[in-house]
Design a protein around this motif. Structure first.
Motif, PDB file in Angstrom:
ATOM      1  N   THR A   3       0.834  -1.195   0.000  1.00 22.60           N
ATOM      2  CA  THR A   3       0.000   0.000   0.000  1.00 22.60           C
ATOM      3  C   THR A   3       0.870   1.247   0.000  1.00 22.60           C
ATOM      4  OG1 THR A   3      -0.078   0.195   2.416  1.00 22.60           O
ATOM      5  CG2 THR A   3      -1.717  -1.246   1.376  1.00 22.60           C
ATOM      6  N   ILE A   4       0.215   2.395  -0.181  1.00 24.02           N
ATOM      7  CA  ILE A   4       0.923   3.668  -0.177  1.00 24.02           C
ATOM      8  C   ILE A   4       1.549   3.937   1.185  1.00 24.02           C
ATOM      9  CG2 ILE A   4      -1.074   5.060   0.473  1.00 24.02           C
ATOM     10  CD1 ILE A   4      -0.066   7.196  -1.526  1.00 24.02           C
ATOM     11  N   VAL A   5       0.920   3.435   2.247  1.00 19.62           N
ATOM     12  CA  VAL A   5       1.463   3.599   3.599  1.00 19.62           C
ATOM     13  C   VAL A   5       2.788   2.856   3.731  1.00 19.62           C
ATOM     14  CG1 VAL A   5       1.070   3.141   6.046  1.00 19.62           C
ATOM     15  CG2 VAL A   5      -0.812   3.943   4.621  1.00 19.62           C
ATOM     16  N   GLU A   6       2.870   1.644   3.153  1.00 17.74           N
ATOM     17  CA  GLU A   6       4.102   0.860   3.217  1.00 17.74           C
ATOM     18  C   GLU A   6       5.207   1.496   2.388  1.00 17.74           C
ATOM     19  OE1 GLU A   6       2.435  -2.759   1.931  1.00 17.74           O
ATOM     20  OE2 GLU A   6       1.710  -3.343   3.911  1.00 17.74           O
ATOM     21  N   ILE A   7       4.829   2.085   1.243  1.00 18.28           N
ATOM     22  CA  ILE A   7       5.809   2.800   0.425  1.00 18.28           C
ATOM     23  C   ILE A   7       6.400   3.952   1.235  1.00 18.28           C
ATOM     24  CG2 ILE A   7       6.105   4.294  -1.600  1.00 18.28           C
ATOM     25  CD1 ILE A   7       5.886   1.418  -2.401  1.00 18.28           C
ATOM     26  N   ALA A   8       5.535   4.685   1.935  1.00 11.26           N
ATOM     27  CA  ALA A   8       5.981   5.815   2.751  1.00 11.26           C
ATOM     28  C   ALA A   8       6.939   5.357   3.852  1.00 11.26           C
ATOM     29  CB  ALA A   8       4.771   6.525   3.361  1.00 11.26           C
TER      30      ALA A   8
END
Length: 205
Positions: free
Chosen positions: A5-10
């Protein structure tokens, strides 16, 4: 990695979710080196932005916007992740927008609704009071998350939805609990703004 997810990318890049969003959307207000690192991680992981960016350009795109005021608040991170996962399950695209402190989230929502042809908007954080005129201008369902249910004095509850805590009463209960333990010198750390906000409600409580 299909479920990233975008959270994991961050997390992998050591930046906020809003920074990843700005890199994906090619915003100018991001450090070039940071943007390069984020895009490299995206390529390495095979992450694809929710429903793919090209869907956002289609007139029939099913887009849900999440507007976050206070993106650095760790409380919002799991909420954003769940929102992304749920929109993905339902074949919708998630449009994540960081709202700056000086911005009116309703103004941002109205502009974004026209630009992205949204199907709905979720507000996270922000003011506890809004103009009934502006809310009525929204042509899509709106949910105010983390903000109290009394968003506007001039609207019926049918015109918007809320998922929230009663910040005034819960703060009062916490204070009464501390008093019950014998404490008399009780402090609260809050922002200095006089504008209606969650912190203001907690202070009053």
């Amino acid at each position: 990695m299909a479920d990233i997810t975008i959270v994991e990318i961050a997390k992998r890049c050591g930046v906020g979710v809003s920074t990843v969003s700005r890199a994906i959307n090619d915003h100018s207000d991001i450090n070039p080196e940071t943007k390069k690192r984020i895009l490299e991680v995206i390529r390495e992981t095979g992450y694809v932005p929710n429903n793919s960016a090209r869907n956002l350009k289609r007139t029939d795109a099913k887009c849900i916007a999440v507007l976050v005021k206070g993106i650095t608040n760790p409380f919002f991170t799991p909420m954003i992740q769940i929102a992304e996962e749920e929109t993905e399950k339902r074949k919708y695209a998630l449009v994540l927008r960081h709202v700056e402190t000086y911005e009116d989230e309703l103004d941002v929502a109205l502009a974004l609704e026209k630009e992205k042809r949204l199907r709905g908007i979720v507000f996270m954080g922000g003011s506890s009071k809004h103009s009934s005129t502006k809310i009525k201008q929204l042509n899509v369902p709106a949910v105010f998350a983390t903000i109290g249910s009394d968003i506007s004095d001039n609207l019926s509850k049918k015109e918007y939805s809320t998922v929230s805590v009663d910040d005034f009463n819960e703060s009062r209960k916490m204070t009464e609990y501390l008093i019950g333990l014998g404490h008399r010198k009780i402090a609260i750390l809050s922002e200095g703004s006089e504008n209606p906000s969650i912190v203001r409600l907690r202070l009053e409580g």
